[in-house]
Write an enzyme that holds these catalytic residues in place. Sequence first.
Site, mmCIF file in Angstrom:
data_model
loop_
_atom_site.group_PDB
_atom_site.id
_atom_site.type_symbol
_atom_site.label_atom_id
_atom_site.label_comp_id
_atom_site.label_asym_id
_atom_site.label_seq_id
_atom_site.Cartn_x
_atom_site.Cartn_y
_atom_site.Cartn_z
ATOM 1 C CB THR A 91 49.283 60.892 66.507
ATOM 2 O OG1 THR A 91 48.643 61.684 67.523
ATOM 3 C CG2 THR A 91 50.591 60.354 67.061
ATOM 4 C CE LYS A 114 43.200 70.298 62.772
ATOM 5 N NZ LYS A 114 44.350 70.146 61.930
ATOM 6 C CB VAL A 136 45.534 77.202 63.525
ATOM 7 C CG1 VAL A 136 44.512 77.999 62.713
ATOM 8 C CG2 VAL A 136 44.866 76.509 64.694
ATOM 9 N N GLY A 191 44.359 65.967 44.628
ATOM 10 C CA GLY A 191 44.858 65.541 45.940
ATOM 11 C C GLY A 191 44.650 66.585 47.020
ATOM 12 C CG ASP A 205 40.715 70.040 60.281
ATOM 13 O OD1 ASP A 205 41.010 69.458 61.342
ATOM 14 O OD2 ASP A 205 41.552 70.602 59.551
ATOM 15 C CE LYS A 209 43.092 73.654 60.091
ATOM 16 N NZ LYS A 209 43.303 73.811 58.647
HETATM 17 N N1 NAP Z 1 49.165 66.992 56.597
HETATM 18 C C1 NAP Z 1 48.995 68.299 56.797
HETATM 19 O O1 NAP Z 1 49.068 69.115 55.876
HETATM 20 C C2 NAP Z 1 48.713 68.813 58.185
HETATM 21 C C3 NAP Z 1 48.687 70.205 58.434
HETATM 22 C C4 NAP Z 1 48.503 70.671 59.754
HETATM 23 C C5 NAP Z 1 48.281 69.756 60.774
HETATM 24 N N2 NAP Z 1 48.252 68.407 60.480
HETATM 25 C C6 NAP Z 1 48.002 67.474 61.568
HETATM 26 O O2 NAP Z 1 49.188 66.745 61.795
HETATM 27 C C7 NAP Z 1 48.888 65.426 62.213
HETATM 28 C C8 NAP Z 1 49.585 64.447 61.294
HETATM 29 O O3 NAP Z 1 49.138 64.634 59.967
HETATM 30 P P1 NAP Z 1 49.601 63.615 58.828
HETATM 31 O O4 NAP Z 1 49.102 64.198 57.565
HETATM 32 O O5 NAP Z 1 51.033 63.290 58.995
HETATM 33 O O6 NAP Z 1 48.717 62.328 59.232
HETATM 34 P P2 NAP Z 1 48.988 60.805 58.847
HETATM 35 O O7 NAP Z 1 49.755 60.717 57.587
HETATM 36 O O8 NAP Z 1 47.670 60.129 58.960
HETATM 37 O O9 NAP Z 1 49.951 60.290 60.019
HETATM 38 C C9 NAP Z 1 49.513 60.062 61.336
HETATM 39 C C10 NAP Z 1 50.579 59.241 62.033
HETATM 40 O O10 NAP Z 1 50.214 59.069 63.398
HETATM 41 C C11 NAP Z 1 50.407 57.699 63.760
HETATM 42 N N3 NAP Z 1 49.564 57.388 64.901
HETATM 43 C C12 NAP Z 1 48.224 57.326 64.989
HETATM 44 N N4 NAP Z 1 47.855 57.024 66.257
HETATM 45 C C13 NAP Z 1 48.998 56.906 66.977
HETATM 46 C C14 NAP Z 1 49.302 56.615 68.335
HETATM 47 N N5 NAP Z 1 48.323 56.401 69.217
HETATM 48 N N6 NAP Z 1 50.613 56.569 68.730
HETATM 49 C C15 NAP Z 1 51.615 56.789 67.843
HETATM 50 N N7 NAP Z 1 51.391 57.083 66.534
HETATM 51 C C16 NAP Z 1 50.102 57.131 66.126
HETATM 52 C C17 NAP Z 1 50.041 56.944 62.501
HETATM 53 O O11 NAP Z 1 50.557 55.632 62.592
HETATM 54 P P3 NAP Z 1 50.500 54.590 61.359
HETATM 55 O O12 NAP Z 1 51.552 55.079 60.403
HETATM 56 O O13 NAP Z 1 50.852 53.312 62.015
HETATM 57 O O14 NAP Z 1 49.104 54.669 60.837
HETATM 58 C C18 NAP Z 1 50.734 57.817 61.460
HETATM 59 O O15 NAP Z 1 52.098 57.492 61.389
HETATM 60 C C19 NAP Z 1 47.368 65.318 62.181
HETATM 61 O O16 NAP Z 1 46.851 65.527 63.475
HETATM 62 C C20 NAP Z 1 46.943 66.445 61.245
HETATM 63 O O17 NAP Z 1 45.645 66.942 61.527
HETATM 64 C C21 NAP Z 1 48.491 67.931 59.236
#
Ligand code: NAP
Length: 344
Positions: A91, A114, A136, A191, A205, A209
């Site tokens: 999340t 994070k 990170v 994107g 962010d 990190k």
């Molecule tokens: N994307 C990347 O490249 C990347 C790289 C490194 C780290 N991260 C980290 O990984 C995490 C996820 O990234 P993402 O890109 O997948 O984000 P995302 O697409 O915004 O997905 C976040 C998910 O978390 C769910 N959520 C939010 N609050 C919640 C809660 N209280 N309980 C249960 N589920 C909850 C959201 O639900 P809904 O679907 O209902 O909105 C969504 O499914 C983030 O913290 C991000 O900083 C991402």
Amino acid sequence: MRVPLVLLGCGRVGQALLEEAASLDLQFLGVLDSTGGVVDGGGIPQGRLSQLLSRKREGVALGELGVPGEGATSALLALLRERRGLLVDVTAADTRPFLFSALEAGWGVVLANKLPLVGPWEDFRRLSSVGYEATVGAGIPLITTLKALLGSGDEVHLIQGGLSGTLGFLLAEVERGEAFSQAVRRAMARGYTEPHPAEDLSGADLARKGLILARTLGLPLELEEVELEPLASPAGRGLPVEGFLQGLRAQDAELRRRLEGAKRRGLTLRYVVEVSSAGVRAGLREVDRKSPLARAQGVENVVVINTRRFKGHPLVLAGPGAGPASTCAGLLLDIFRLARTLGR
Ligand SMILES: NC(=O)c1ccc[n+]([C@@H]2O[C@H](COP(=O)([O-])OP(=O)(O)OC[C@H]3O[C@@H](n4cnc5c(N)ncnc54)[C@H](OP(=O)(O)O)[C@@H]3O)[C@@H](O)[C@H]2O)c1
């Protein structure tokens, strides 16, 4: 043994992990998003998982496909008491209360999120056993490397990270002659930015990190102590995107001037996170044009680690530092490492 786990969050990263799961020995006991989800202590059958994934991709909330809201949370809390497994938090929410409950119940915890790691230092200490490789540098084994270095008696003197593919791309474009404000538009079109680019340009962010890296080294710092030079004012987040982009044009000349100054000294500009015993700083730095930090391609992340043993010839790690597939790779490093400790 199949690795029992619960997936908290089902966005880009969560969906990538579900997709990968079909070919791995993982047993999903729960999948939840912000609206609710499915919890099944006996394991969710693969057919049902595939159905959840495809409906979620169509935009259907998991609360509609399983148990909505509080009901799913209660089922998850009950599961934490009844079984052992791994809680994988993908999340972007402050999930600390959940994580503490899971750890107290003997679960392992794996994070791409994070936020739980950047609260007070005392909370970070309570989370010391969690896996957070993916937070990170995504799949780059950076945390694993730092812990291995420290565990072997080495001392980490300085970490310099180009940890934002987006900012790396922008500065490489400016170096090629593009105006900063135009480069931001190009990054958006590809994107590479968050929906509102002020989010990337604020550097917030990267401050998180940097703090996670510093804390990994044992430095008891707080987020407010990170010295952060934003590329655009955080206030820009309150503006409509087009207005924000127009406003960035005022910075084009200043950035060009700084870059030309660096070039005259045979250097170039990169946005660098620096971690040492002196603290954490993130901002524009003049770096050698031949240095690994300057040579990063596209949205690649690069980390240069100077230690007592790697001195003069620092250790360099590089690779895709974002994106669902790379983040999933980081999660899986922790999942299979922590799985070995389950039931001990
Ligand atoms: N994307 C990347 O490249 C990347 C790289 C490194 C780290 N991260 C980290 O990984 C995490 C996820 O990234 P993402 O890109 O997948 O984000 P995302 O697409 O915004 O997905 C976040 C998910 O978390 C769910 N959520 C939010 N609050 C919640 C809660 N209280 N309980 C249960 N589920 C909850 C959201 O639900 P809904 O679907 O209902 O909105 C969504 O499914 C983030 O913290 C991000 O900083 C991402």
